[in-house]
Scaffold this motif. Sequence first.
Motif, PDB file in Angstrom:
ATOM      1  N   GLN A 125       0.028  -8.527   6.912  1.00  0.00           N
ATOM      2  CA  GLN A 125       1.275  -8.760   6.188  1.00  0.00           C
ATOM      3  C   GLN A 125       1.572  -7.697   5.131  1.00  0.00           C
ATOM      4  OE1 GLN A 125       3.322 -11.168   7.236  1.00  0.00           O
ATOM      5  NE2 GLN A 125       1.760 -11.543   8.775  1.00  0.00           N
ATOM      6  N   VAL A 126       0.662  -6.737   4.934  1.00  0.00           N
ATOM      7  CA  VAL A 126       0.838  -5.740   3.876  1.00  0.00           C
ATOM      8  C   VAL A 126       2.070  -4.877   4.154  1.00  0.00           C
ATOM      9  CG1 VAL A 126      -0.562  -3.834   4.822  1.00  0.00           C
ATOM     10  CG2 VAL A 126      -0.447  -4.171   2.357  1.00  0.00           C
ATOM     11  N   GLN A 127       2.759  -4.496   3.089  1.00  0.00           N
ATOM     12  CA  GLN A 127       3.902  -3.595   3.199  1.00  0.00           C
ATOM     13  C   GLN A 127       3.406  -2.187   2.878  1.00  0.00           C
ATOM     14  OE1 GLN A 127       6.887  -4.714   4.347  1.00  0.00           O
ATOM     15  NE2 GLN A 127       5.700  -6.577   4.623  1.00  0.00           N
ATOM     16  N   MET A 128       3.530  -1.261   3.815  1.00  0.00           N
ATOM     17  CA  MET A 128       2.917   0.055   3.694  1.00  0.00           C
ATOM     18  C   MET A 128       3.958   1.167   3.670  1.00  0.00           C
ATOM     19  SD  MET A 128      -0.177   1.549   6.090  1.00  0.00           S
ATOM     20  CE  MET A 128      -0.599  -0.130   6.508  1.00  0.00           C
ATOM     21  N   VAL A 129       3.847   2.019   2.636  1.00  0.00           N
ATOM     22  CA  VAL A 129       4.712   3.189   2.505  1.00  0.00           C
ATOM     23  C   VAL A 129       3.823   4.423   2.608  1.00  0.00           C
ATOM     24  CG1 VAL A 129       6.271   4.471   0.983  1.00  0.00           C
ATOM     25  CG2 VAL A 129       6.385   1.973   1.065  1.00  0.00           C
ATOM     26  N   LEU A 130       4.153   5.322   3.527  1.00  0.00           N
ATOM     27  CA  LEU A 130       3.401   6.562   3.703  1.00  0.00           C
ATOM     28  C   LEU A 130       4.101   7.673   2.940  1.00  0.00           C
ATOM     29  CD1 LEU A 130       0.937   7.660   5.479  1.00  0.00           C
ATOM     30  CD2 LEU A 130       2.727   8.702   6.844  1.00  0.00           C
ATOM     31  N   GLY A 160      -4.146  10.419   6.623  1.00  0.00           N
ATOM     32  CA  GLY A 160      -3.737   9.058   6.310  1.00  0.00           C
ATOM     33  C   GLY A 160      -3.189   8.306   7.510  1.00  0.00           C
ATOM     34  N   LEU A 161      -2.650   9.027   8.486  1.00  0.00           N
ATOM     35  CA  LEU A 161      -2.147   8.368   9.694  1.00  0.00           C
ATOM     36  C   LEU A 161      -3.252   7.576  10.384  1.00  0.00           C
ATOM     37  CD1 LEU A 161       0.113  11.159  11.259  1.00  0.00           C
ATOM     38  CD2 LEU A 161       0.883   9.020  10.241  1.00  0.00           C
ATOM     39  N   SER A 162      -4.481   8.091  10.326  1.00  0.00           N
ATOM     40  CA  SER A 162      -5.601   7.406  10.989  1.00  0.00           C
ATOM     41  C   SER A 162      -5.989   6.114  10.278  1.00  0.00           C
ATOM     42  CB  SER A 162      -6.811   8.341  11.081  1.00  0.00           C
ATOM     43  OG  SER A 162      -7.307   8.618   9.782  1.00  0.00           O
ATOM     44  N   LEU A 163      -5.504   5.900   9.059  1.00  0.00           N
ATOM     45  CA  LEU A 163      -5.819   4.675   8.317  1.00  0.00           C
ATOM     46  C   LEU A 163      -4.806   3.558   8.541  1.00  0.00           C
ATOM     47  CD1 LEU A 163      -6.925   6.122   4.872  1.00  0.00           C
ATOM     48  CD2 LEU A 163      -8.362   5.003   6.573  1.00  0.00           C
ATOM     49  N   ILE A 164      -3.645   3.895   9.087  1.00  0.00           N
ATOM     50  CA  ILE A 164      -2.580   2.890   9.213  1.00  0.00           C
ATOM     51  C   ILE A 164      -3.024   1.712  10.071  1.00  0.00           C
ATOM     52  CG2 ILE A 164      -0.239   2.446  10.041  1.00  0.00           C
ATOM     53  CD1 ILE A 164       0.482   5.299   9.208  1.00  0.00           C
ATOM     54  N   LYS A 165      -3.562   1.979  11.276  1.00  0.00           N
ATOM     55  CA  LYS A 165      -3.957   0.882  12.174  1.00  0.00           C
ATOM     56  C   LYS A 165      -5.067   0.014  11.584  1.00  0.00           C
ATOM     57  CE  LYS A 165      -2.469   1.982  16.792  1.00  0.00           C
ATOM     58  NZ  LYS A 165      -2.867   2.236  18.176  1.00  0.00           N
ATOM     59  N   PRO A 166      -6.174   0.620  11.057  1.00  0.00           N
ATOM     60  CA  PRO A 166      -7.214  -0.246  10.481  1.00  0.00           C
ATOM     61  C   PRO A 166      -6.716  -1.056   9.283  1.00  0.00           C
ATOM     62  CG  PRO A 166      -8.017   2.021  10.685  1.00  0.00           C
ATOM     63  CD  PRO A 166      -6.587   2.010  11.094  1.00  0.00           C
ATOM     64  N   ILE A 217       5.631   5.294  11.670  1.00  0.00           N
ATOM     65  CA  ILE A 217       6.294   4.016  11.916  1.00  0.00           C
ATOM     66  C   ILE A 217       5.733   3.366  13.179  1.00  0.00           C
ATOM     67  CG2 ILE A 217       8.522   2.882  12.355  1.00  0.00           C
ATOM     68  CD1 ILE A 217       8.133   4.032   9.457  1.00  0.00           C
ATOM     69  N   ARG A 218       5.469   4.170  14.199  1.00  0.00           N
ATOM     70  CA  ARG A 218       4.895   3.649  15.446  1.00  0.00           C
ATOM     71  C   ARG A 218       3.519   3.020  15.199  1.00  0.00           C
ATOM     72  NH1 ARG A 218       1.404   4.670  19.195  1.00  0.00           N
ATOM     73  NH2 ARG A 218       0.661   6.634  18.362  1.00  0.00           N
ATOM     74  N   LEU A 219       2.731   3.645  14.311  1.00  0.00           N
ATOM     75  CA  LEU A 219       1.392   3.129  14.013  1.00  0.00           C
ATOM     76  C   LEU A 219       1.413   1.888  13.124  1.00  0.00           C
ATOM     77  CD1 LEU A 219      -0.480   6.520  13.427  1.00  0.00           C
ATOM     78  CD2 LEU A 219      -0.846   4.910  15.317  1.00  0.00           C
ATOM     79  N   GLY A 220       2.536   1.650  12.421  1.00  0.00           N
ATOM     80  CA  GLY A 220       2.627   0.429  11.641  1.00  0.00           C
ATOM     81  C   GLY A 220       3.046   0.591  10.191  1.00  0.00           C
ATOM     82  N   ALA A 221       3.374   1.799   9.745  1.00  0.00           N
ATOM     83  CA  ALA A 221       3.881   1.977   8.377  1.00  0.00           C
ATOM     84  C   ALA A 221       5.285   1.375   8.308  1.00  0.00           C
ATOM     85  CB  ALA A 221       3.908   3.447   7.989  1.00  0.00           C
ATOM     86  N   ILE A 277       0.862  -1.187   0.000  1.00  0.00           N
ATOM     87  CA  ILE A 277       0.000   0.000   0.000  1.00  0.00           C
ATOM     88  C   ILE A 277       0.892   1.229   0.000  1.00  0.00           C
ATOM     89  CG2 ILE A 277      -1.651   1.393   1.319  1.00  0.00           C
ATOM     90  CD1 ILE A 277      -2.840  -1.196   2.403  1.00  0.00           C
ATOM     91  N   VAL A 278       0.561   2.186  -0.885  1.00  0.00           N
ATOM     92  CA  VAL A 278       1.159   3.517  -0.838  1.00  0.00           C
ATOM     93  C   VAL A 278       0.043   4.428  -0.350  1.00  0.00           C
ATOM     94  CG1 VAL A 278       2.113   5.419  -2.176  1.00  0.00           C
ATOM     95  CG2 VAL A 278       2.837   3.082  -2.654  1.00  0.00           C
ATOM     96  N   LEU A 279       0.257   5.065   0.791  1.00  0.00           N
ATOM     97  CA  LEU A 279      -0.770   5.851   1.466  1.00  0.00           C
ATOM     98  C   LEU A 279      -0.336   7.302   1.585  1.00  0.00           C
ATOM     99  CD1 LEU A 279      -3.347   6.034   3.290  1.00  0.00           C
ATOM    100  CD2 LEU A 279      -1.894   5.270   5.187  1.00  0.00           C
ATOM    101  N   ASP A 280      -1.186   8.209   1.117  1.00  0.00           N
ATOM    102  CA  ASP A 280      -0.921   9.637   1.259  1.00  0.00           C
ATOM    103  C   ASP A 280      -1.271  10.048   2.685  1.00  0.00           C
ATOM    104  OD1 ASP A 280      -0.395  12.317   0.754  1.00  0.00           O
ATOM    105  OD2 ASP A 280      -2.277  12.669  -0.290  1.00  0.00           O
ATOM    106  N   MET A 281      -0.428  10.857   3.315  1.00  0.00           N
ATOM    107  CA  MET A 281      -0.706  11.265   4.686  1.00  0.00           C
ATOM    108  C   MET A 281      -1.877  12.240   4.770  1.00  0.00           C
ATOM    109  SD  MET A 281       1.748  12.683   7.681  1.00  0.00           S
ATOM    110  CE  MET A 281       1.553  14.438   7.535  1.00  0.00           C
TER     111      MET A 281
END
Length: 178
Positions: free
Chosen positions: A73-78, A60-66, A92-96, A49-53
């Motif tokens: 297992q998804v690999q996420m780049v913010l 976008g930070l609020s979407l990281i945890k859900p 990074i703390r939230l899971g990106a 996932i490529v996620l815009d902040m």
Amino acid sequence: MNKLLIIEDDVSLATILARRLTRHGFECKACHNASDSLLMARQFAPSHIVLDMKLAESNGLSLIKPLRLLLPQVQMVLLTGFASIATAVEAIRLGADNYLAKPVDTQTLLKALMVTAKASGHDDIVEQPLNPKRLEWEHIQQVLANNSGNVSETARQLGMHRRTLQRKLLKKPTADNR
């Protein structure tokens, strides 16, 4: 094949990223708002996932945890246009898995995805070298964006005449300039 979900409210940027990353072995889908992103993630089941902040109506930070709960297992780049150490640490703390500042060139994004892909055992991403003309065009665009569109200042930083830069800016990169 790796599946990539791009969550970006800038439709043209999402389209460009999808087109470029498709050439590098990703099956891409784009989502342009936070409300549809979880549904699309559930249906598409991406490996990346490529996620815009900063999404239009939310962060976008609020979407990281859900997203992380839905796809552990998804690999996420913010991606963010508002980079700071505090938001990088929070992401990074939230899971990106990675955090990149906009504007980001294709090779930098691809390398961020490849690092996380290799760490997860998905090392079948094909890295293709950029055409020198395309590389020059992307560098000019990045310097121009850093100067808020100021052509004169960009020309000074690049060490070229303003008119030469204007001519180069009029030339759009073609498909063979990847």
